[in-house]
Scaffold this active site. Structure first.
Site, PDB file in Angstrom:
ATOM      1  N   ASP A   1       3.301  -6.689  -7.982  1.00 27.09           N
ATOM      2  CA  ASP A   1       2.043  -6.919  -7.296  1.00 27.09           C
ATOM      3  C   ASP A   1       2.281  -7.753  -6.034  1.00 27.09           C
ATOM      4  O   ASP A   1       2.998  -8.759  -6.059  1.00 27.09           O
ATOM      5  CB  ASP A   1       1.085  -7.644  -8.248  1.00 27.09           C
ATOM      6  CG  ASP A   1      -0.244  -7.966  -7.615  1.00 27.09           C
ATOM      7  OD1 ASP A   1      -0.969  -7.029  -7.260  1.00 27.09           O
ATOM      8  OD2 ASP A   1      -0.563  -9.167  -7.485  1.00 27.09           O
TER       9      ASP A   1
ATOM     10  N   GLU B   1       4.490  -3.071  -4.514  1.00 24.04           N
ATOM     11  CA  GLU B   1       3.241  -2.939  -3.782  1.00 24.04           C
ATOM     12  C   GLU B   1       3.530  -3.622  -2.444  1.00 24.04           C
ATOM     13  O   GLU B   1       3.539  -4.849  -2.362  1.00 24.04           O
ATOM     14  CB  GLU B   1       2.085  -3.624  -4.500  1.00 24.04           C
ATOM     15  CG  GLU B   1       0.770  -3.474  -3.747  1.00 24.04           C
ATOM     16  CD  GLU B   1      -0.378  -4.258  -4.375  1.00 24.04           C
ATOM     17  OE1 GLU B   1      -1.525  -3.777  -4.316  1.00 24.04           O
ATOM     18  OE2 GLU B   1      -0.127  -5.350  -4.909  1.00 24.04           O
TER      19      GLU B   1
END
Length: 710
Positions: free
Chosen positions: A351, A387
């Protein structure tokens, strides 16, 4: 149970950190460079009383001891004595019982009362209170590390054969009628045969789980009657989230998680974890003192250069983990290795990965984190998915991660959305994304598999909502609809939200099929968001991070209601799995493949069947294109070195508002073609068969996939 008084305290070892049971006792080790004194606290099962043990052994700022006779199920925590000087970035508070940063399991919950905070809630700048957080916070739990993995083997599916399914442990199982009620919302429920069968029917090879590291539910959300459903609020980087376990035994989540992974591996499905190493749940300078802040604030967090009381925030959550500090880097790497070696997971999706790459302020491809991952013999061998952005300046880094990494391709998402909603002048960009985004990945030695292709994910509209709403509708989140992305590249097909208009509903279903088909025939690694295969809706909410309810859970009744869409998706994944031409390991060259033979590995054709010129690329028919994929021009051999020969395909894209006649190219490509997918049909079926040089009418906003018949 608590050993009190403690029978013996041995020196123990400074590594590994955390609490490690060896069958006879437990070694405890915790890092703190700022501490003057550290106490290990053994807690009773009700988390109300404690026995304190001073850790007198210190090596390299690691405080440690070995306690014979202390074993699995023992609750514990630490108290760190040291300077409390926020203006210098120091926040030690021995009144706080601190969780083990290396804790493998946790028990209890946080009450968010005054005892959790190292300041007076009514006077944040005043002297700190002396409130004790025991009984108001979670405790760490010693686990049993031993587990019968039997003949477990990692599937190790190569990227070009991978189909990823992004899922939420609770959301995937909470309403499934075939999952026993006591297992719904749990790791055991996710591993139930009915879930496995569903994934196998979609030819899924990897399930990507939204955060399962232990997380907490924000106090603000609790006050609103909401919860941190997504889980991007990590407390512990080694512990599976305990409320996802059917087992209520302290530490029981560990064995249950392992059993889940073993079951997935038996079905040849990899398990990828969505991990959040960019920040923690302690929030900004007004957050609670739970673990990292009280153990060594300046080591674990990036503090403001101008005012060390404050935190540098590249994540929008209040803090950023300090990946520049060697002990924090060690924590991250030890965590990753633990999940691979002890929990047997197969990869990670990072993330806001750009945050981990910031050396000073800029995102740096040569950062220490990348160096450590590159040389690590364990972590470097599993799937690593970035990401590739954060909210800081220069944080959008799609295409810029090192060669070992794959990336969520945000440009793929945006381009496919734009193409099918009819945004002009996207054809060149669309062609690049369809063929694996070589413009983003080839220069770093990566292959098409480096592009994790997705159009929808947990963050944003579902696929059904993407074609049903122009605007977000997040009122239920309690933020006056200000949260969530406002620019979604969505199109409601003429009516916002629910409608009884049959034509609008048919168009929406058609658009869903167009997008799903494009995703699954694109070069790269496709990712399906859970529920998109059956038309899951969040009723226009594009940020259900706080919605632990039927709004965000899978509605399994849609299996029957949208049976055609499910059958269509299954047909597409079967097509991709059966045909290597849709999942090449190498990029297209676009040149003649043999000497004077002018047939290419790929050809871009006008609707009239002629090879496109530069003028054609710039022309008004930019919403229509025909693509030839040559199954006899696959340059890479199979795993045993044999030449791969596949069928050839003709893809006819029409994103326009009216039907278009496509002329199949001359016999140099094929003598005849048959349709295998037509998105104009509810289930994608077609009986179309056509000879070379003949016309195929592609309906408005449709895609027809033709296979060479002779």
């Amino acid at each position: 149970m608590v050993v009190s008084p403690v029978a013996a305290v041995w020196p123990g070892h400074s590594y590994p950190l955390g609490a490690v049971y060896d069958g006879a006792g437990t070694n405890f080790a915790v890092f703190s460079e700022v501490a003057d004194r550290v106490e290990l606290c053994l807690i009773d099962d009700r988390d109300t009383t404690e026995t304190r043990i001073g850790l007198d052994e210190v090596d390299g700022y690691v405080w440690h001891a070995y306690l014979p006779g202390v074993g699995p199920g023992q609750h514990y925590g630490f108290r760190v004595h040291g300077p409390f000087n926020p203006s210098a970035g120091q926040r030690c508070d021995p009144g706080k019982l601190l969780l083990d940063p290396y804790g493998k399991a946790f028990h209890g919950d946080f009450d968010f009362g005054p005892a959790l905070f190292s300041y007076n809630l009514n006077d944040p700048d005043g002297p700190p209170p002396t409130l004790d957080s025991l009984g108001h916070t979670m405790t760490s739990v010693v686990i049993n590390p031993f587990f019968d993995w039997a003949a477990d083997r990692a599937p190790r599916t190569p990227y070009h054969e991978t189909i990823i399914y992004e899922a939420h442990v609770k959301g995937m199982t909470q309403t499934h009628p075939g999952v026993p009620e006591e297992l719904r919302g749990t790791y055991a429920g996710l591993a139930h045969p009915v879930i496995i069968d569903h994934l196998k029917s979609l030819n899924v090879t990897a399930i990507e789980l939204m955060p399962v590291h232990q997380f907490l539910h924000d106090h603000r959300l609790r006050q609103l009657g909401l919860r941190n459903y997504w889980g991007y609020n990590t407390v512990g980087f080694f512990a599976p989230h305990n409320s996802y376990a059917a087992s209520r035994q302290a530490g029981g989540a560990v064995a249950e998680f392992k059993a889940m992974v073993r079951t997935f591996h038996q079905a040849s499905i990899e398990v990828i974890l969505d991990v959040v190493y960019n920040h923690t749940a302690e929030g900004n300078h007004l957050g609670p003192t739970i673990n990292f802040r009280g153990i060594d604030n300046a080591a674990y967090y990036r503090l403001s250069d101008d005012d060390p009381r404050l935190y540098t925030d590249y994540t929008g959550t209040g803090n950023s983990l300090n990946a520049r500090h060697p002990h924090t880097l060690q924590l991250i790497m030890d965590s990753l290795r633990y999940w691979v070696t002890e929990m047997h997971v197969d990869g990670f999706r990072f993330d806001l990965a750009s945050t981990l790459a910031r050396e000073l302020h800029d995102v740096d491809r040569l950062s220490a984190f990348f160096d450590l991952v590159q040389q690590d013999p364990v972590v470097s061998q599993v799937k690593l998915i970035a990401e590739p952005w954060d909210i800081g300046e220069g944080g959008y880094q799609v295409g810029n991660f090192p060669g070992l990494w794959t990336e969520w391709n945000g440009k793929y998402r945006d381009t496919v959305r734009d193409y099918w909603r009819g945004v002009p002048e996207t054809l060149g960009e669309f062609a690049s994304r369809l063929t694996g985004s070589s413009d983003l990945y080839e220069a770093t030695g990566r292959r098409p598999g480096a592009s994790i292709n997705f159009v929808t994910c947990h963050d944003g509209f579902t696929l059904a909502d993407l074609v049903s709403y122009n605007e977000k509708h997040n009122e239920a989140n309690g933020e006056d609809n200000t949260d969530g992305e406002s620019y979604n590249r969505s199109w409601n097909c003429g009516v916002e939200g629910p409608t009884d208009d049959a034509a609008i509903l048919a168009l929406r279903a058609h658009q869903v099929r167009n997008i799903m088909a494009t995703l699954l025939i694109s070069q790269g690694t496709p990712m399906i968001a859970h529920g998109d295969e059956m038309g899951r809706t969040q009723h226009g909410n594009n940020n259900v991070y706080c919605q632990d309810s039927e709004l965000s859970w899978m509605d399994w009744s849609l299996v029957d209601k949208n049976a055609d869409l499910l059958a269509f998706t299954r047909a597409l994944t079967a097509l991709r799995t059966a045909h290597p031409v849709f999942r090449r390991r190498r990029f297209f060259e676009g040149r003649p493949i043999r000497g004077g033979d002018q047939v290419r590995d790929i050809a871009w054709l006008t609707p009239a069947g002629h090879e496109m010129t530069q003028q054609d690329w710039d022309s008004e028919f930019g919403r229509c294109v025909m693509v030839f994929l040559n199954g006899e021009a696959l340059p890479e051999p199979d795993a045993r070195g044999r030449r791969i020969v596949d069928d050839s395909f003709l893809l006819c894209f029409n994103a326009g508002e009216t039907p278009v006649d496509f002329v199949t190219p001359d016999g140099g490509y094929a003598q005849g073609w048959r349709a295998v997918i037509d998105t104009a049909d509810a289930a994608g079926r077609s009986e179309l068969s056509v000879e070379a040089g003949h016309t195929v009418t592609v309906a408005a906003r449709s895609l027809i996939i033709l296979c060479r018949s002779r």
